[in-house]
Design an enzyme around this catalytic site. Structure first.
Site, PDB file in Angstrom:
ATOM      1  CB  SER A  41      32.576  42.113 -31.442  1.00  0.00           C
ATOM      2  OG  SER A  41      31.450  41.516 -30.529  1.00  0.00           O
ATOM      3  CE1 TYR A  54      38.887  37.499 -18.808  1.00  0.00           C
ATOM      4  CE2 TYR A  54      37.456  37.921 -20.262  1.00  0.00           C
ATOM      5  CZ  TYR A  54      37.615  37.339 -19.113  1.00  0.00           C
ATOM      6  OH  TYR A  54      36.986  35.946 -19.079  1.00  0.00           O
ATOM      7  CG  ASN A  90      29.510  40.375 -20.214  1.00  0.00           C
ATOM      8  OD1 ASN A  90      30.831  41.537 -20.085  1.00  0.00           O
ATOM      9  ND2 ASN A  90      29.002  40.602 -20.987  1.00  0.00           N
ATOM     10  CG  ASP A 138      42.458  58.555 -25.222  1.00  0.00           C
ATOM     11  OD1 ASP A 138      42.564  57.930 -26.954  1.00  0.00           O
ATOM     12  OD2 ASP A 138      42.208  58.227 -24.420  1.00  0.00           O
ATOM     13  CE  LYS A 195      35.341  46.093 -30.958  1.00  0.00           C
ATOM     14  NZ  LYS A 195      36.949  45.733 -30.594  1.00  0.00           N
ATOM     15  N   GLY A 219      17.399  43.436 -26.643  1.00  0.00           N
ATOM     16  CA  GLY A 219      18.182  43.263 -27.033  1.00  0.00           C
ATOM     17  C   GLY A 219      19.327  41.878 -27.570  1.00  0.00           C
ATOM     18  CG  ASP A 220      20.711  39.021 -23.992  1.00  0.00           C
ATOM     19  OD1 ASP A 220      20.674  39.485 -24.868  1.00  0.00           O
ATOM     20  OD2 ASP A 220      19.908  38.782 -22.759  1.00  0.00           O
ATOM     21  NE  ARG A 270      21.213  41.047 -21.561  1.00  0.00           N
ATOM     22  CZ  ARG A 270      22.806  41.153 -21.167  1.00  0.00           C
ATOM     23  NH1 ARG A 270      23.185  40.631 -19.958  1.00  0.00           N
ATOM     24  NH2 ARG A 270      23.278  39.965 -22.439  1.00  0.00           N
ATOM     25  CE1 TYR A 313      32.199  46.475 -28.150  1.00  0.00           C
ATOM     26  CE2 TYR A 313      30.784  44.825 -28.785  1.00  0.00           C
ATOM     27  CZ  TYR A 313      31.721  45.383 -28.662  1.00  0.00           C
ATOM     28  OH  TYR A 313      33.219  44.402 -28.450  1.00  0.00           O
TER      29      TYR A 313
HETATM   30  P1  NAD Z   1      38.415  45.822 -20.860  1.00  0.00           P
HETATM   31  O1  NAD Z   1      37.533  47.217 -21.010  1.00  0.00           O
HETATM   32  O2  NAD Z   1      38.973  44.692 -20.102  1.00  0.00           O
HETATM   33  O3  NAD Z   1      39.849  45.748 -22.347  1.00  0.00           O
HETATM   34  C1  NAD Z   1      40.013  47.127 -22.684  1.00  0.00           C
HETATM   35  C2  NAD Z   1      41.191  48.036 -22.404  1.00  0.00           C
HETATM   36  O4  NAD Z   1      41.199  49.282 -22.557  1.00  0.00           O
HETATM   37  C3  NAD Z   1      41.072  48.693 -21.118  1.00  0.00           C
HETATM   38  O5  NAD Z   1      42.125  47.864 -19.775  1.00  0.00           O
HETATM   39  C4  NAD Z   1      40.589  50.025 -21.326  1.00  0.00           C
HETATM   40  O6  NAD Z   1      41.329  50.875 -19.974  1.00  0.00           O
HETATM   41  C5  NAD Z   1      41.534  50.467 -22.216  1.00  0.00           C
HETATM   42  N1  NAD Z   1      40.740  51.799 -23.278  1.00  0.00           N
HETATM   43  C6  NAD Z   1      39.526  51.824 -23.389  1.00  0.00           C
HETATM   44  N2  NAD Z   1      39.431  52.974 -23.625  1.00  0.00           N
HETATM   45  C7  NAD Z   1      41.014  53.510 -24.020  1.00  0.00           C
HETATM   46  C8  NAD Z   1      41.327  54.014 -25.152  1.00  0.00           C
HETATM   47  N3  NAD Z   1      40.712  54.987 -25.561  1.00  0.00           N
HETATM   48  N4  NAD Z   1      42.603  54.477 -25.407  1.00  0.00           N
HETATM   49  C9  NAD Z   1      43.435  53.696 -24.770  1.00  0.00           C
HETATM   50  N5  NAD Z   1      43.219  52.304 -23.608  1.00  0.00           N
HETATM   51  C10 NAD Z   1      41.386  52.404 -23.978  1.00  0.00           C
HETATM   52  O7  NAD Z   1      37.453  44.883 -22.114  1.00  0.00           O
HETATM   53  P2  NAD Z   1      38.165  43.483 -23.037  1.00  0.00           P
HETATM   54  O8  NAD Z   1      37.374  42.397 -23.326  1.00  0.00           O
HETATM   55  O9  NAD Z   1      39.651  42.648 -22.456  1.00  0.00           O
HETATM   56  O10 NAD Z   1      37.827  43.588 -23.970  1.00  0.00           O
HETATM   57  C11 NAD Z   1      39.024  43.699 -25.347  1.00  0.00           C
HETATM   58  C12 NAD Z   1      38.491  44.351 -27.012  1.00  0.00           C
HETATM   59  O11 NAD Z   1      37.631  42.881 -27.310  1.00  0.00           O
HETATM   60  C13 NAD Z   1      37.449  44.939 -27.061  1.00  0.00           C
HETATM   61  O12 NAD Z   1      38.427  46.086 -27.989  1.00  0.00           O
HETATM   62  C14 NAD Z   1      36.626  44.631 -27.428  1.00  0.00           C
HETATM   63  O13 NAD Z   1      35.113  45.338 -27.918  1.00  0.00           O
HETATM   64  C15 NAD Z   1      36.469  43.662 -27.509  1.00  0.00           C
HETATM   65  N6  NAD Z   1      36.050  41.918 -27.078  1.00  0.00           N
HETATM   66  C16 NAD Z   1      35.453  41.439 -25.964  1.00  0.00           C
HETATM   67  C17 NAD Z   1      34.446  41.014 -25.544  1.00  0.00           C
HETATM   68  C18 NAD Z   1      34.100  40.786 -24.036  1.00  0.00           C
HETATM   69  O14 NAD Z   1      33.153  39.538 -23.899  1.00  0.00           O
HETATM   70  N7  NAD Z   1      35.320  40.504 -23.620  1.00  0.00           N
HETATM   71  C19 NAD Z   1      34.236  39.489 -26.906  1.00  0.00           C
HETATM   72  C20 NAD Z   1      34.942  40.953 -28.297  1.00  0.00           C
HETATM   73  C21 NAD Z   1      35.370  41.767 -28.577  1.00  0.00           C
HETATM   74  N1  UFG Z   2      22.137  36.861 -18.864  1.00  0.00           N
HETATM   75  C1  UFG Z   2      21.501  35.765 -18.305  1.00  0.00           C
HETATM   76  N2  UFG Z   2      21.750  36.575 -17.023  1.00  0.00           N
HETATM   77  C2  UFG Z   2      22.637  37.768 -16.872  1.00  0.00           C
HETATM   78  C3  UFG Z   2      23.508  37.979 -17.510  1.00  0.00           C
HETATM   79  C4  UFG Z   2      23.326  37.097 -18.872  1.00  0.00           C
HETATM   80  O1  UFG Z   2      20.782  34.940 -18.132  1.00  0.00           O
HETATM   81  O2  UFG Z   2      22.351  38.034 -16.118  1.00  0.00           O
HETATM   82  C5  UFG Z   2      21.334  35.353 -20.188  1.00  0.00           C
HETATM   83  C6  UFG Z   2      21.849  36.493 -21.590  1.00  0.00           C
HETATM   84  O3  UFG Z   2      20.184  36.694 -21.581  1.00  0.00           O
HETATM   85  C7  UFG Z   2      22.311  35.630 -22.669  1.00  0.00           C
HETATM   86  C8  UFG Z   2      23.823  34.801 -21.758  1.00  0.00           C
HETATM   87  O4  UFG Z   2      23.508  34.868 -20.424  1.00  0.00           O
HETATM   88  O5  UFG Z   2      21.668  35.006 -23.022  1.00  0.00           O
HETATM   89  C9  UFG Z   2      24.850  36.087 -22.215  1.00  0.00           C
HETATM   90  O6  UFG Z   2      25.055  37.264 -21.644  1.00  0.00           O
HETATM   91  P1  UFG Z   2      26.378  38.189 -21.378  1.00  0.00           P
HETATM   92  O7  UFG Z   2      26.148  39.511 -21.575  1.00  0.00           O
HETATM   93  O8  UFG Z   2      26.961  37.241 -20.910  1.00  0.00           O
HETATM   94  O9  UFG Z   2      26.246  37.961 -22.711  1.00  0.00           O
HETATM   95  P2  UFG Z   2      26.229  38.448 -24.396  1.00  0.00           P
HETATM   96  O10 UFG Z   2      25.923  37.701 -25.109  1.00  0.00           O
HETATM   97  O11 UFG Z   2      24.686  38.833 -24.241  1.00  0.00           O
HETATM   98  O12 UFG Z   2      27.551  39.796 -25.239  1.00  0.00           O
HETATM   99  C10 UFG Z   2      28.790  39.079 -24.810  1.00  0.00           C
HETATM  100  C11 UFG Z   2      28.821  40.864 -24.696  1.00  0.00           C
HETATM  101  C12 UFG Z   2      29.809  41.480 -26.025  1.00  0.00           C
HETATM  102  C13 UFG Z   2      30.150  40.887 -26.917  1.00  0.00           C
HETATM  103  C14 UFG Z   2      28.934  39.477 -26.950  1.00  0.00           C
HETATM  104  C15 UFG Z   2      29.538  38.824 -27.910  1.00  0.00           C
HETATM  105  O13 UFG Z   2      29.167  41.312 -23.811  1.00  0.00           O
HETATM  106  O14 UFG Z   2      30.117  42.476 -25.836  1.00  0.00           O
HETATM  107  O15 UFG Z   2      29.108  38.720 -26.426  1.00  0.00           O
HETATM  108  O16 UFG Z   2      29.023  38.048 -28.944  1.00  0.00           O
HETATM  109  F1  UFG Z   2      29.810  41.517 -28.297  1.00  0.00           F
END
Ligand code: NAD
Ligand code: UFG
Length: 333
Positions: free
Chosen positions: A123, A10, A197, A57, A151, A292-293, A290, A147
């Site tokens: 994160s 993403y 999410n 990988d 990080k 853990g939130d 939920r 998780y």
């Molecule tokens: P994503 O899952 O869309 O992208 C991660 C990519 O890494 C995927 O394409 C997956 O196939 C690849 N991948 C996973 N394990 C692998 C491995 N062992 N070797 C090679 N490739 C591998 O996730 P994203 O939302 O794009 O997140 C990217 C990074 O940002 C992640 O490290 C995630 O922890 C971090 N992050 C994401 C969020 C969020 O809300 N999306 C928030 C904070 C941090």
């Molecule tokens: N929520 C709802 N309904 C849903 C999903 C979420 O009400 O169906 C609420 C949650 O309770 C929270 C907010 O929407 O208040 C955001 O929830 P998300 O699941 O979209 O995101 P989080 O804040 O829980 O966590 C996200 C990523 C984590 C990352 C974190 C960093 O999922 O991987 O942000 O701030 F670590």
């Protein structure tokens, strides 16, 4: 050459789109565990340029060495990782293996092959729960799920590396809540399985794929009782990586930046923004909190603005409109 691990995912795909559009050479490493190879074609459609793609990988040192020895990347952007908080509670070893072990393996290979610039996806979950807002880079750390700890540990490895080897230049980027999609409608978040999410669940309800989405808790001590987060558009987030990468051309050492808008939005406010931006109602029901939130957290992005010249520009309306456009396109595919 810029090496992008997780570049078909993403956030990584949006960064690749910016890099390619700016004329940079890009090599993606991804094992496709959470993305599809079609993203490589989509990047070419969007930018007119095709990145190199190596399927493999980040825990596989032999594979990485082949790629790094051939390409000698000047900089690596490391997105590859696992990111589902609840899954990390059930399968902690997988998370430590990929997120900590994978990062250490990648760094070792880069060290051996001359790459010294590194941008890391961290994160906001590394911060300890707090009632003092906004969160600055100096706010106390203290993850509350596996998780977050992965990080935290990867950040520590990077700080130790930069302290031991002053030729390394590292940017640790702490993302808040990325949402939205590329304006082309071709790149976005396509969760495999049931999404966790808020935004994909809201889109599913708006599209009628689910009868309604759950508002997890309306009894938080927030302005309307629903949870508050700092949502930022994925294109703004991607731009932050470009700025960080550029900053490392001159800045030595390890640097940490929050990437967020600095403004919290509640679940109900997001639902209202969605309705206003798309004209579509996403039905919801109020459910218990939920586990853990947290009630509320948002960033201070002041350091990124000051040092990187980066500021999130896009509005909640942009986030909702682009997420919805991508969602509808996925449904049509
Ligand atoms: P994503 O899952 O869309 O992208 C991660 C990519 O890494 C995927 O394409 C997956 O196939 C690849 N991948 C996973 N394990 C692998 C491995 N062992 N070797 C090679 N490739 C591998 O996730 P994203 O939302 O794009 O997140 C990217 C990074 O940002 C992640 O490290 C995630 O922890 C971090 N992050 C994401 C969020 C969020 O809300 N999306 C928030 C904070 C941090
Ligand atoms: N929520 C709802 N309904 C849903 C999903 C979420 O009400 O169906 C609420 C949650 O309770 C929270 C907010 O929407 O208040 C955001 O929830 P998300 O699941 O979209 O995101 P989080 O804040 O829980 O966590 C996200 C990523 C984590 C990352 C974190 C960093 O999922 O991987 O942000 O701030 F670590």
């Amino acid at each position: 050459m810029i090496l992008v691990t997780g570049g078909t995912g993403y956030i990584g795909s949006h960064v690749c789109a910016l890099l390619l559009a700016a004329g940079r050479e890009v090599a993606i490493v991804d094992n496709l565990s959470n993305s599809g190879a079609d993203v490589v074609d989509r990047l070419e459609t969007v930018t007119g340029r095709r990145p190199l793609f190596h399927r493999g990988d980040v825990r596989d040192a032999g594979f990485l060495t082949e790629v790094a020895a051939k390409l000698r990347p000047e900089c690596a952007l490391h997105f590859a990782g696992l990111k589902a908080v609840a899954e990390s509670v059930r399968q902690p070893l997988a998370y430590y293996d990929v997120n900590v072990g994978g990062t250490a393996t990648l760094l070792k290979v880069l060290q051996q092959n001359g790459t010294r610039r590194f941008v890391f996806s961290s994160s906001a979950t590394v911060y300890a729960p707090s009632e003092v807002m906004p969160l600055t880079e100096e706010s106390p750390l203290g993850p509350y799920n596996p998780y977050g700890w992965t990080k935290f540990m990867a950040e520590q490895i990077l700080r130790d590396l930069a302290a031991a080897a002053p030729d390394w230049r590292v940017a640790v980027l702490r993302y808040f809540n990325p949402v939205g999609a590329h304006e082309s409608g071709l790149l976005g978040e396509k969760p495999l399985g049931t999404p966790n999410n808020l935004m994909p669940r809201l889109c599913d309800a708006a599209a009628g794929r689910t009868p309604r989405f759950s508002v997890f808790g309306l009894d938080y001590p927030t302005r309307d009782g629903s949870g508050v987060r700092d949502y930022l558009h994925v294109t703004d987030l991607a731009l932050g990586h470009i700025r960080a990468m550029e900053h490392l051309e001159t800045a030595a050492g390890a640097h940490v930046y929050n990437l967020g808008t600095g403004t919290g939005l509640s679940v109900l406010e997001m639902a209202a923004a969605f309705r206003a931006a798309t004209g579509v109602e996403a039905p919801y029901e109020v459910c218990p909190r939920r586990p853990g939130d947290l009630a509320e957290y948002y960033s201070s992005p002041a350091k990124a603005e000051r040092e990187l010249g980066w500021k999130a520009e896009k509005t909640p309306a942009d986030m909702c409109r682009d997420a919805w456009a991508f969602h509808r396109r996925c449904l049509a595919d």
